[in-house]
Motif scaffolding. Structure first.
Motif, PDB file in Angstrom:
ATOM      1  N   MET A  52      13.584   2.512   1.629  1.00  0.00           N
ATOM      2  CA  MET A  52      12.209   2.455   2.205  1.00  0.00           C
ATOM      3  C   MET A  52      11.397   3.300   1.304  1.00  0.00           C
ATOM      4  O   MET A  52      11.950   4.419   1.012  1.00  0.00           O
ATOM      5  CB  MET A  52      12.199   2.447   3.576  1.00  0.00           C
ATOM      6  CG  MET A  52      13.112   1.381   4.365  1.00  0.00           C
ATOM      7  SD  MET A  52      12.313  -0.280   4.059  1.00  0.00           S
ATOM      8  CE  MET A  52      10.848  -0.233   5.197  1.00  0.00           C
ATOM      9  N   PRO A  53      10.208   3.010   1.017  1.00  0.00           N
ATOM     10  CA  PRO A  53       9.283   4.091   0.538  1.00  0.00           C
ATOM     11  C   PRO A  53       9.293   5.341   0.985  1.00  0.00           C
ATOM     12  O   PRO A  53       9.205   6.317   0.411  1.00  0.00           O
ATOM     13  CB  PRO A  53       7.848   3.124   0.438  1.00  0.00           C
ATOM     14  CG  PRO A  53       7.943   2.179   1.520  1.00  0.00           C
ATOM     15  CD  PRO A  53       9.296   1.666   1.397  1.00  0.00           C
ATOM     16  N   GLU A  54       9.031   5.453   2.454  1.00  0.00           N
ATOM     17  CA  GLU A  54       9.010   6.996   2.988  1.00  0.00           C
ATOM     18  C   GLU A  54      10.214   7.545   2.549  1.00  0.00           C
ATOM     19  O   GLU A  54      10.463   8.806   2.831  1.00  0.00           O
ATOM     20  CB  GLU A  54       8.406   6.689   4.466  1.00  0.00           C
ATOM     21  CG  GLU A  54       9.697   6.036   5.140  1.00  0.00           C
ATOM     22  CD  GLU A  54       9.540   4.604   5.456  1.00  0.00           C
ATOM     23  OE1 GLU A  54       9.123   3.916   4.240  1.00  0.00           O
ATOM     24  OE2 GLU A  54       9.709   4.022   6.213  1.00  0.00           O
ATOM     25  N   ALA A  97       3.986   6.069   6.301  1.00  0.00           N
ATOM     26  CA  ALA A  97       3.218   6.791   5.029  1.00  0.00           C
ATOM     27  C   ALA A  97       4.356   7.200   4.041  1.00  0.00           C
ATOM     28  O   ALA A  97       5.163   8.027   4.555  1.00  0.00           O
ATOM     29  CB  ALA A  97       2.414   7.763   5.675  1.00  0.00           C
ATOM     30  N   CYS A  98       3.806   6.914   2.958  1.00  0.00           N
ATOM     31  CA  CYS A  98       4.948   7.157   1.815  1.00  0.00           C
ATOM     32  C   CYS A  98       4.325   7.860   0.566  1.00  0.00           C
ATOM     33  O   CYS A  98       3.129   8.045   0.485  1.00  0.00           O
ATOM     34  CB  CYS A  98       5.664   5.948   1.240  1.00  0.00           C
ATOM     35  SG  CYS A  98       4.405   4.798   0.605  1.00  0.00           S
ATOM     36  N   HIS A  99       5.129   8.771  -0.027  1.00  0.00           N
ATOM     37  CA  HIS A  99       4.655   9.178  -1.455  1.00  0.00           C
ATOM     38  C   HIS A  99       3.417  10.159  -0.855  1.00  0.00           C
ATOM     39  O   HIS A  99       2.177  10.061  -1.838  1.00  0.00           O
ATOM     40  CB  HIS A  99       4.353   8.348  -2.446  1.00  0.00           C
ATOM     41  CG  HIS A  99       5.718   7.517  -2.637  1.00  0.00           C
ATOM     42  ND1 HIS A  99       5.640   6.095  -2.357  1.00  0.00           N
ATOM     43  CD2 HIS A  99       6.898   7.719  -3.223  1.00  0.00           C
ATOM     44  CE1 HIS A  99       6.930   5.733  -2.735  1.00  0.00           C
ATOM     45  NE2 HIS A  99       7.825   6.756  -3.308  1.00  0.00           N
ATOM     46  N   LEU A 100       3.240  11.074  -0.038  1.00  0.00           N
ATOM     47  CA  LEU A 100       2.084  11.704   0.070  1.00  0.00           C
ATOM     48  C   LEU A 100       1.800  12.986  -0.472  1.00  0.00           C
ATOM     49  O   LEU A 100       0.577  13.364  -0.407  1.00  0.00           O
ATOM     50  CB  LEU A 100       2.211  12.228   1.825  1.00  0.00           C
ATOM     51  CG  LEU A 100       2.521  11.074   2.818  1.00  0.00           C
ATOM     52  CD1 LEU A 100       2.746  11.695   4.195  1.00  0.00           C
ATOM     53  CD2 LEU A 100       1.085  10.287   2.786  1.00  0.00           C
ATOM     54  N   TRP A 105      -1.474   0.195  -4.888  1.00  0.00           N
ATOM     55  CA  TRP A 105      -0.240  -0.425  -4.492  1.00  0.00           C
ATOM     56  C   TRP A 105       0.976  -0.071  -5.258  1.00  0.00           C
ATOM     57  O   TRP A 105       0.969  -0.060  -6.555  1.00  0.00           O
ATOM     58  CB  TRP A 105      -0.611  -2.027  -4.927  1.00  0.00           C
ATOM     59  CG  TRP A 105      -1.701  -2.358  -4.039  1.00  0.00           C
ATOM     60  CD1 TRP A 105      -2.138  -2.290  -2.786  1.00  0.00           C
ATOM     61  CD2 TRP A 105      -2.868  -3.089  -4.632  1.00  0.00           C
ATOM     62  NE1 TRP A 105      -3.340  -2.936  -2.527  1.00  0.00           N
ATOM     63  CE2 TRP A 105      -3.889  -3.682  -3.748  1.00  0.00           C
ATOM     64  CE3 TRP A 105      -3.122  -3.556  -5.984  1.00  0.00           C
ATOM     65  CZ2 TRP A 105      -4.906  -4.104  -3.788  1.00  0.00           C
ATOM     66  CZ3 TRP A 105      -4.359  -4.259  -6.163  1.00  0.00           C
ATOM     67  CH2 TRP A 105      -5.076  -4.686  -5.240  1.00  0.00           C
ATOM     68  N   HIS A 106       2.147  -0.045  -4.736  1.00  0.00           N
ATOM     69  CA  HIS A 106       3.387   0.092  -5.337  1.00  0.00           C
ATOM     70  C   HIS A 106       3.551  -1.289  -6.232  1.00  0.00           C
ATOM     71  O   HIS A 106       2.966  -2.296  -6.004  1.00  0.00           O
ATOM     72  CB  HIS A 106       4.722  -0.001  -4.237  1.00  0.00           C
ATOM     73  CG  HIS A 106       4.758   1.102  -3.445  1.00  0.00           C
ATOM     74  ND1 HIS A 106       5.072   0.810  -2.091  1.00  0.00           N
ATOM     75  CD2 HIS A 106       4.535   2.273  -3.577  1.00  0.00           C
ATOM     76  CE1 HIS A 106       4.816   2.133  -1.430  1.00  0.00           C
ATOM     77  NE2 HIS A 106       4.658   2.790  -2.424  1.00  0.00           N
ATOM     78  N   ASP A 107       4.290  -1.158  -7.399  1.00  0.00           N
ATOM     79  CA  ASP A 107       4.388  -1.942  -8.168  1.00  0.00           C
ATOM     80  C   ASP A 107       5.290  -3.127  -8.065  1.00  0.00           C
ATOM     81  O   ASP A 107       5.952  -3.079  -6.833  1.00  0.00           O
ATOM     82  CB  ASP A 107       4.645  -1.402  -9.618  1.00  0.00           C
ATOM     83  CG  ASP A 107       4.450  -2.560 -10.738  1.00  0.00           C
ATOM     84  OD1 ASP A 107       3.350  -3.060 -10.792  1.00  0.00           O
ATOM     85  OD2 ASP A 107       5.487  -2.796 -11.475  1.00  0.00           O
ATOM     86  N   ARG A 142       0.614  -1.099  -0.100  1.00  0.00           N
ATOM     87  CA  ARG A 142      -0.041   0.034   0.080  1.00  0.00           C
ATOM     88  C   ARG A 142       0.853   1.154   0.126  1.00  0.00           C
ATOM     89  O   ARG A 142       1.772   1.361   0.782  1.00  0.00           O
ATOM     90  CB  ARG A 142      -0.790  -0.077   1.168  1.00  0.00           C
ATOM     91  CG  ARG A 142      -1.982  -0.837   1.002  1.00  0.00           C
ATOM     92  CD  ARG A 142      -3.129  -0.701   2.114  1.00  0.00           C
ATOM     93  NE  ARG A 142      -4.109  -1.635   2.401  1.00  0.00           N
ATOM     94  CZ  ARG A 142      -5.305  -1.473   3.091  1.00  0.00           C
ATOM     95  NH1 ARG A 142      -5.270  -0.391   3.947  1.00  0.00           N
ATOM     96  NH2 ARG A 142      -6.086  -2.479   3.062  1.00  0.00           N
ATOM     97  N   CYS A 143       0.443   2.281  -0.905  1.00  0.00           N
ATOM     98  CA  CYS A 143       0.936   3.410  -0.865  1.00  0.00           C
ATOM     99  C   CYS A 143       0.253   4.433  -0.376  1.00  0.00           C
ATOM    100  O   CYS A 143      -0.925   4.350  -0.515  1.00  0.00           O
ATOM    101  CB  CYS A 143       1.419   3.762  -2.356  1.00  0.00           C
ATOM    102  SG  CYS A 143       2.448   5.450  -2.573  1.00  0.00           S
ATOM    103  N   GLY A 144       1.044   5.574   0.343  1.00  0.00           N
ATOM    104  CA  GLY A 144       0.361   6.491   0.986  1.00  0.00           C
ATOM    105  C   GLY A 144      -0.264   6.157   2.219  1.00  0.00           C
ATOM    106  O   GLY A 144      -1.092   7.063   3.014  1.00  0.00           O
ATOM    107  N   ALA A 145       0.052   5.371   2.980  1.00  0.00           N
ATOM    108  CA  ALA A 145      -0.325   4.741   4.426  1.00  0.00           C
ATOM    109  C   ALA A 145       0.568   4.116   4.841  1.00  0.00           C
ATOM    110  O   ALA A 145       1.593   3.284   4.538  1.00  0.00           O
ATOM    111  CB  ALA A 145      -1.594   3.746   4.256  1.00  0.00           C
TER     112      ALA A 145
HETATM  113 ZN    ZN Z   1       4.348   4.889  -1.749  1.00  0.00          ZN
END
Ligand code: ZN
Length: 392
Positions: free
Chosen positions: A268-270, A162-165, A185-187, A144-147
């Protein structure tokens, strides 16, 4: 400070890896005898009434007999003869089949072949696929992206903040400025989100619900939405679907992807510092036909599936599907290629007719309207070979 999270995750990873090795060793020597990989069983398990085949390598050196034993007391529950030795060109092994389909009693077992050894333990039971299903679904949740995401104490270290806000429109999209950026969702290993990829994964989850709702509704996934009254699988699919809907422009067309201009580093995504951008074709009409038709298909399924749980959301999906269909009719073959300066996944496709066919089928199933049926009947013949089941 910036390095601290990654060294923490490295430590978590090392710990998880050592634990994995320990678990592997413990499993290997369970029952007092080391399991051999020369006997291949399905460790996911077998349904009670299903065919049950194990494959035994080193076939020539054994006397041809196999035993199925209970793990609890090593008692023999079935004996059989191995089939004729056959060469498996995929592995290069000579193998013999041990057919133990007659064993239907739920339980925990292993197979022993004198002269070869014993297999890994396996289960027979009506719920053997539940675990694989739960793990697959947690895989979606973990992307999950954004959470903030946390897979819980069973999977220590598998979490991110939480990432890519923030998101914005890249000039190739035909628009500019910031945009909301939650969901999706991230790919596959990168932090991009792609409409065509998530079209088939989201569509498959919604189909799974259509086909197997009575079974799936009782399997809890332990995601944040668990217990809200909506089945967990539909809550997880919705996480991506909501993002897909935001990829639709006011004219009904759908942009191909939302990614940075190039792949992020191994962080990491964040900690990904790159902008998350809506990427278009770079020239009018900016959206692409395959992505638009995929959204039409998935949203049409969603209109059926979510209706009993959230009528408003179902209606929103149906509207989106119809708008996407119209756009694809007016723009039947706008192919997506990565514009200059963009090097994330292209997921191009030179022919969007099959995506449109899928959209027509799903819109017809949802609405029963003749126009969708007509389109399907006029266009499916070219794709019939792909629709036919492969020869047995
Ligand atoms: Zn993300």
């Amino acid at each position: 400070m910036g390095r601290e999270p990654s060294s923490l995750s490295e430590r978590s990873f090392s710990f998880a890896f050592v634990f994995f090795l320990f678990a592997l060793a413990a499993a290997r020597f369970a029952g007092g005898q080391a399991a051999t990989t020369e006997i291949k069983v399905d460790q996911v398990g077998y349904l009670p009434a299903a065919p049950k085949i194990a494959l035994v390598s080193q076939a020539r050196t054994n006397p041809g007999k196999f035993l199925v034993k209970r793990t609890s007391d090593n008692g023999v529950v079935l004996q059989g003869k191995l089939g004729a030795a056959l060469h498996d060109p995929n592995t290069g092994d000579d193998v013999q089949a041990a057919d133990f389909s007659a064993l239907r009693e739920p339980g925990r077992y292993y197979i022993e072949v004198p002269g070869v050894g014993r297999s890994w333990n396996f289960s027979i039971g009506s719920n053997v696929y539940s675990r694989a299903y739960q793990l697959a679904m947690l895989g979606f949740y973990g992307q999950r992206c954004g959470a903030q995401v946390d897979l819980g104490p069973e999977f220590p270290g598998y979490k991110h903040s939480a990432c890519h806000l923030k998101g914005e429109f890249h000039p190739t999209s035909g628009k500019s400025g910031e945009r909301d950026n939650l969901g999706g969702w991230h790919d596959a290993g990168d932090y991009g989100r792609y409409v065509v990829n998530s079209g088939i994964s989201t569509g498959s989850l919604l189909w799974a619900w259509e086909l197997y709702a009575p079974k799936l509704k009782n399997i809890q996934l332990r995601i944040p939405e668990s217990g809200t009254g909506t089945p967990d699988i539909l809550s997880e699919a919705r996480w991506n679907l909501e993002w897909m809907l935001t990829m639709q422009d006011d004219d009904g067309g759908v942009w191909q992807k939302q990614t940075s201009t190039h792949f992020a580093g191994f962080v990491m995504p964040e900690d990904d510092p790159l902008e998350s951008e809506i990427i278009g074709t770079g020239a009018a009409p900016y959206k692409s036909t395959c992505a638009t038709a995929d959204l039409a298909a998935v949203a049409a399924i969603a209109a059926r599936v979510y209706k009993p749980f959230d009528e408003k959301f179902a209606a929103k999906n149906l509207h989106a599907a119809r708008q996407a269909w119209l756009w694809a009719e007016n723009n039947p073959n706008v192919i997506f290629k990565n514009p200059p300066g963009i090097s994330t996944g292209e997921y191009g496709d030179n022919d969007c007719r099959d995506e449109r066919l899928w959209a027509a089928a799903e819109l017809w199933r949802t609405t029963g309207e003749a126009a969708y049926n007509d389109f399907f009947l006029k266009n499916y013949a070219d794709f019939q070979p792909k629709l036919d089941a492969p020869a047995a």
